[in-house]
Scaffold this active site. Structure first.
Site, short mmCIF file in Angstrom:
data_model
loop_
_atom_site.label_atom_id
_atom_site.label_comp_id
_atom_site.label_asym_id
_atom_site.label_seq_id
_atom_site.Cartn_x
_atom_site.Cartn_y
_atom_site.Cartn_z
N GLN A 36 0.81 -1.22 0.00
CA GLN A 36 0.00 0.00 0.00
C GLN A 36 0.85 1.27 0.00
O GLN A 36 0.36 2.35 0.30
CB GLN A 36 -0.97 -0.03 1.18
N CYS A 37 2.09 1.13 -0.37
CA CYS A 37 3.02 2.26 -0.43
C CYS A 37 2.82 3.01 -1.76
O CYS A 37 2.49 2.40 -2.78
CB CYS A 37 4.45 1.74 -0.32
N GLY A 38 3.07 4.30 -1.75
CA GLY A 38 3.03 5.08 -2.98
C GLY A 38 4.07 4.62 -4.00
O GLY A 38 3.94 4.90 -5.19
N ALA A 40 4.63 1.43 -4.53
CA ALA A 40 4.25 0.06 -4.91
C ALA A 40 4.26 -0.19 -6.42
O ALA A 40 4.49 -1.33 -6.83
CB ALA A 40 2.90 -0.31 -4.31
#
Length: 160
Positions: A36-38, A40
């Site tokens: 859910q990281c930017g 990703a």
């Protein structure tokens, strides 16, 4: 004191030990990941490298980590499914770990101590990458924002 990658152990998402023999003689890219990281979308670039170089001696190891912004809330099982469905990941994902602090995976302690770092040895965010040569020795650390395709020339050089 560990002297190369093969001195370490870590687990697959099902909590079974990863077979370190699979890494001997390979170029290895270790990445702390988060679904859910930017950053990703880098999963896709990592997968492209995997598909392009897996038969030439590259192994990519994704270590999910929830230490940065709680961006990996998934369980080990659901993380593998999310990576496959959302990003097409087929490279090796491992058990969720910590990369900093008293519970950090010893592999990351060793990688941080044996590669260049940016002001601080501590890992600052998801998608920090470590490239390891065929002898199990760290070659270079890459920042979270370094896109996988920027690592490709060094991978090509190491693979020969």
């Amino acid at each position: 004191m560990s002297t190369n990658l093969y001195d370490f152990s870590f687990n697959l998402p099902n909590n079974k030990p990863f077979d370190m023999e699979l890494l001997k003689g390979k170029v290895v890219l270790v990445v702390n990941t988060a679904t859910q990281c930017g950053l990703a979308p880098q999963f896709e670039g990592l997968e492209e490298l995997h598909l392009k170089y897996k038969d030439k001696g590259l192994v990519i190891l994704g270590f999910p980590c929830n230490q940065f912004g709680k961006q990996e809330p998934e369980t080990n099982e659901s993380m593998v499914q999310a990576c496959a469905i959302n990003f097409g990941v087929s490279f090796q994902l491992l058990e969720k770990i910590e990369v900093n602090g008293k519970n950090e995976l010893p592999l990351f302690t060793w990688l941080k101590a044996n590669t260049n770092h940016f002001l601080f040895k501590k890992i600052k965010w998801n998608f920090t990458k470590f490239l390891i040569d065929q002898n199990g020795m760290p070659v270079k650390r890459f920042s979270p924002t370094a896109k996988p395709n920027k690592i490709e020339p060094l991978i090509q050089e190491l693979i020969g």
